[in-house]
Design an enzyme around this catalytic site. Structure first.
Site, PDB file in Angstrom:
ATOM      1  CG  ASP A 109      95.102  26.395  14.782  1.00  0.00           C
ATOM      2  OD1 ASP A 109      95.590  25.993  15.699  1.00  0.00           O
ATOM      3  OD2 ASP A 109      95.264  26.273  13.667  1.00  0.00           O
TER       4      ASP A 109
HETATM    5  N1  URA Z   1      94.396  21.375  12.716  1.00  0.00           N
HETATM    6  C1  URA Z   1      94.961  22.915  12.369  1.00  0.00           C
HETATM    7  O1  URA Z   1      95.763  23.107  11.562  1.00  0.00           O
HETATM    8  N2  URA Z   1      94.440  23.751  13.051  1.00  0.00           N
HETATM    9  C2  URA Z   1      93.257  23.411  14.011  1.00  0.00           C
HETATM   10  O2  URA Z   1      92.584  24.272  14.442  1.00  0.00           O
HETATM   11  C3  URA Z   1      92.952  22.063  14.248  1.00  0.00           C
HETATM   12  C4  URA Z   1      93.663  21.033  13.500  1.00  0.00           C
END
Ligand code: URA
Length: 242
Positions: A109
């Site tokens: 993310d």
């Molecule tokens: N899980 C999440 O919620 N975000 C990420 O970036 C990776 C794993």
């Protein structure tokens, strides 16, 4: 049987290794800045054999690599994509010359930090990302809320995140249980926002998330946020021979 050596246009070869756009490369060739096997070549369409002919641009050798592999310490604020109209992408952080067809292996993310592999090796990416391959991804997280043994148990059993999706069993280790808890999580799949959703399902909020490892490859502690380096041969082997 004779092995047919495949020729490639000189301008295409140089551009695909990241040494400028096709137009820039053509100009540089016409200006006499390129040699092939020590001969000055001014024809952008000149045929070269990848990995055999010695090409230089401004006296700098351009070695051909089928595959390139980088480890990036992704900072928050950049997108795990090859291009984006609004945000800086992880590829924008690669400032050295590199192949044009690189992509990040999986997505973190925008606010997640940590280990991101960048390559053009589609087969390796597939093997690391396919849920069937069960590759472990290790994350460190800070959680708003007191994380308990019940959460550990729930993660072990799989957590219902989207309407009808229950995650595969995940390992949750409590490093510190407090109003803001510190944890390590190991998951073997990579659903969209998976870790955030797993904690949401437990009425808790991820306030910081960092990927520490993918398969047997760990984030190099020497790499600062936003820094990257080429993967060592033995690290590529670690990823390939899990
Ligand atoms: N899980 C999440 O919620 N975000 C990420 O970036 C990776 C794993």
């Amino acid at each position: 049987m004779a092995i047919v050596e495949c020729k490639m246009r000189l301008d295409k070869f140089i551009a695909s290794m990241g040494f400028g756009s096709r137009k820039e490369v053509k100009n540089n060739i016409r200006k006499g800045l390129v040699t092939v096997n020590d001969n000055l070549i001014k024809d952008p369409g000149f045929g070269v054999i990848r990995g055999k002919d010695r090409v230089t641009l401004k006296n700098q050798p351009i070695t051909y690599e089928d595959y390139q592999y980088f480890m990036l310490h992704k900072p928050a604020g950049v997108i795990s994509a090859t291009e984006d109209p609004k945000h800086k992408t992880v590829l924008d952080l690669l400032t050295s010359k590199h192949r044009k067809d690189l992509f990040p292996v999986g997505r973190l993310d925008i606010d997640t930090e940590g280990l991101l592999i960048i390559t053009n090796d589609g087969e390796l990416a597939h093997n690391l990302l396919s849920p069937k391959k069960h590759v472990e991804k290790i994350y460190y997280a800070r959680i708003q809320g007191v994380v308990t043994e019940e959460d550990v148990e729930a993660f072990k059993n799989g957590v219902n995140i989207d309407d009808d999706y229950t995650t595969m069993p995940a390992d949750l280790k409590i490093l510190k249980s407090d109003q803001v808890s510190k944890v390590e999580i190991i998951i073997k799949e990579g659903k969209f926002h998976q870790i955030k959703k797993m904690f949401e399902a437990r009425d808790k909020k991820v306030i910081y998330l960092k990927r520490m490892a993918m398969g047997r490859l760990q984030l190099d502690p020497e790499l600062k946020l936003g820094e990257y380096r080429v993967l060592k041969v033995e690290e590529i082997e670690l990823l390939k021979n899990r």
